[in-house]
Design a protein around this motif. Structure first.
Motif, PDB file in Angstrom:
ATOM      1  N   THR A   1       0.823  -1.153  -0.088  1.00 38.77           N
ATOM      2  CA  THR A   1       0.006   0.105  -0.034  1.00 38.77           C
ATOM      3  C   THR A   1       0.891   1.322   0.004  1.00 38.77           C
ATOM      4  OG1 THR A   1      -1.565  -1.105   1.102  1.00 38.77           O
ATOM      5  CG2 THR A   1      -1.775   1.293   1.002  1.00 38.77           C
ATOM      6  N   ILE A   2       0.487   2.137  -0.978  1.00 38.00           N
ATOM      7  CA  ILE A   2       1.333   3.561  -1.029  1.00 38.00           C
ATOM      8  C   ILE A   2       0.786   4.639  -0.651  1.00 38.00           C
ATOM      9  CG2 ILE A   2       2.564   4.804  -2.786  1.00 38.00           C
ATOM     10  CD1 ILE A   2       2.716   2.405  -4.663  1.00 38.00           C
ATOM     11  N   PHE A   3       1.333   5.241   0.321  1.00 35.81           N
ATOM     12  CA  PHE A   3       0.804   6.592   0.664  1.00 35.81           C
ATOM     13  C   PHE A   3       1.506   7.752   0.644  1.00 35.81           C
ATOM     14  CE2 PHE A   3      -0.636   3.451   3.840  1.00 35.81           C
ATOM     15  CZ  PHE A   3      -2.047   3.701   4.283  1.00 35.81           C
ATOM     16  N   LEU A   4       0.975   9.009   0.126  1.00 37.81           N
ATOM     17  CA  LEU A   4       1.607  10.096  -0.083  1.00 37.81           C
ATOM     18  C   LEU A   4       1.229  11.117   0.673  1.00 37.81           C
ATOM     19  CD1 LEU A   4       3.396  11.941  -1.935  1.00 37.81           C
ATOM     20  CD2 LEU A   4       1.465  12.124  -3.586  1.00 37.81           C
ATOM     21  N   ASN A   5       2.173  11.531   1.638  1.00 39.64           N
ATOM     22  CA  ASN A   5       1.854  12.385   2.719  1.00 39.64           C
ATOM     23  C   ASN A   5       0.754  12.362   3.578  1.00 39.64           C
ATOM     24  OD1 ASN A   5       4.087  14.346   2.026  1.00 39.64           O
ATOM     25  ND2 ASN A   5       2.959  15.109   0.415  1.00 39.64           N
ATOM     26  N   GLY A   6       0.756  10.858   4.029  1.00 38.99           N
ATOM     27  CA  GLY A   6      -0.555  10.362   4.732  1.00 38.99           C
ATOM     28  C   GLY A   6      -1.795  10.232   4.194  1.00 38.99           C
ATOM     29  N   GLN A   7      -1.766  10.209   2.583  1.00 39.33           N
ATOM     30  CA  GLN A   7      -3.206   9.840   1.915  1.00 39.33           C
ATOM     31  C   GLN A   7      -2.988   8.633   1.244  1.00 39.33           C
ATOM     32  OE1 GLN A   7      -6.370  11.268   1.143  1.00 39.33           O
ATOM     33  NE2 GLN A   7      -6.478   9.264   0.272  1.00 39.33           N
ATOM     34  N   GLU A   8      -3.671   7.500   1.602  1.00 40.91           N
ATOM     35  CA  GLU A   8      -3.486   6.234   0.829  1.00 40.91           C
ATOM     36  C   GLU A   8      -3.887   6.528  -0.443  1.00 40.91           C
ATOM     37  OE1 GLU A   8      -5.570   2.061   0.949  1.00 40.91           O
ATOM     38  OE2 GLU A   8      -5.779   3.077   2.872  1.00 40.91           O
ATOM     39  N   ILE A   9      -2.975   6.179  -1.543  1.00 38.23           N
ATOM     40  CA  ILE A   9      -3.143   6.163  -2.888  1.00 38.23           C
ATOM     41  C   ILE A   9      -3.771   4.792  -3.429  1.00 38.23           C
ATOM     42  CG2 ILE A   9      -2.023   6.953  -5.059  1.00 38.23           C
ATOM     43  CD1 ILE A   9      -2.218   9.163  -3.057  1.00 38.23           C
TER      44      ILE A   9
END
Length: 294
Positions: free
Chosen positions: A46-54
């Protein structure tokens, strides 16, 4: 984020235990004996960007940081002036968190998803064609001797594909030298790993060739163009839209590259035919990139 040196200027994805799994199986007929074979393992990341799950991707588990960075870069979720501050990978939670100093607005992209023809299954957020407007790749010359040498070298390189099959390989090359080799269950994942490596190392694509074992679909062509790589080659086939996009952005597109033959679908004027085709050996069956289990 380290790689194993195969030669001084060749980096190849390692053969980690997490990417291999051995099973004991029985043949289909009653006389077959049990045997051990190597099969590729899939696991979620699971990839997150700045706390947002993408997104959650199915992958073999190696180079998760490169995969996350390359995926976000190729999805245009990392701005051109955005700095990556940290990339944190948690093996137990199977997550990667990419933290940046930017405020790229990716919420709009998350509202629109396109399931592509990529295996494993590919996903593009937002407009697939975003970033291609006005893009023209450098008209890099390509020597046919480079192509034949690359195919010969790559087909003989130890890999998970040769060991177990059911996986795709992608190789970043300069002229006739492979530089970075990545593999994954989805060809788009392998390309994203290459993109992540390039971003981490600050490596430009304008003098590179991207080789893949997968089909030359629209998604593969778009990702290669956005990575700034002017040449894309594959031992597999191609789609009409992939060819059309390649011609629009000036990408040299080469498919069905096997033994003495290949098909140039775009950029033929940039080919320098310096190789004597008669001197190129046919592709030996034992060196073909097929499953080791037949």
């Amino acid at each position: 984020m380290t790689t194993r040196d195969l030669t001084d200027q060749y980096l190849i994805a390692p053969d980690p235990a997490s990417a291999r799994l051995t099973r004991r199986v029985t043949g289909h007929d009653q006389t077959s004996a049990e045997t051990e074979i190597s099969v590729v393992e899939e696991r979620p990341l699971t990839i997150f960007l700045n706390g947002q799950e993408i997104v959650t991707a199915m992958t073999i588990g190696d180079y998760p940081e490169y995969l996350a960075l390359g995926f976000l870069k190729n999805q245009r979720m990392l701005g051109p002036h955005e700095t990556v501050l940290r990339v944190d990978y948690d093996d137990d939670l199977e997550t990667v968190i990419v933290r940046t100093d930017g405020t790229t607005l990716y919420e709009e992209k998350l509202r629109k998803k396109t399931r592509t023809s990529g295996c494993a299954v590919g996903t593009v957020f937002g407009d697939m064609m975003e970033g291609l407007e006005g893009l023209t790749l450098p008209a890099a010359p390509v020597r046919t001797s480079w192509l034949y040498t690359l195919a010969h070298t790559i087909n003989r390189t130890p890999s998970l594909y040769l060991e177990a099959g059911a996986i795709h390989g992608t190789v970043l090359c300069r002229e006739d030298r492979p530089l970075v080799y990545m593999e994954d269950v989805g060809r788009h994942n392998a390309v994203d790993k290459i993109a992540g490596w390039m971003l981490s190392e600050g490596e430009a694509g304008d003098d590179k060739i991207l080789y893949t074992t997968g089909r030359l679909t629209s998604e593969m062509v778009i990702k290669t163009a956005l990575m700034g790589i002017p040449v894309l080659a594959s031992r597999s086939g191609f789609t009409a839209w992939g060819v059309e996009i390649a011609r629009e952005v000036g990408l040299t597109l080469i498919g069905r590259m096997r033994g003495q033959r290949f098909v140039c679908l775009s950029g033929e004027d940039r080919l320098i035919r310096d190789a004597d085709v008669e001197s190129i050996p046919a592709e030996d069956r034992k060196h073909r990139r097929k499953s080791a289990v037949e």
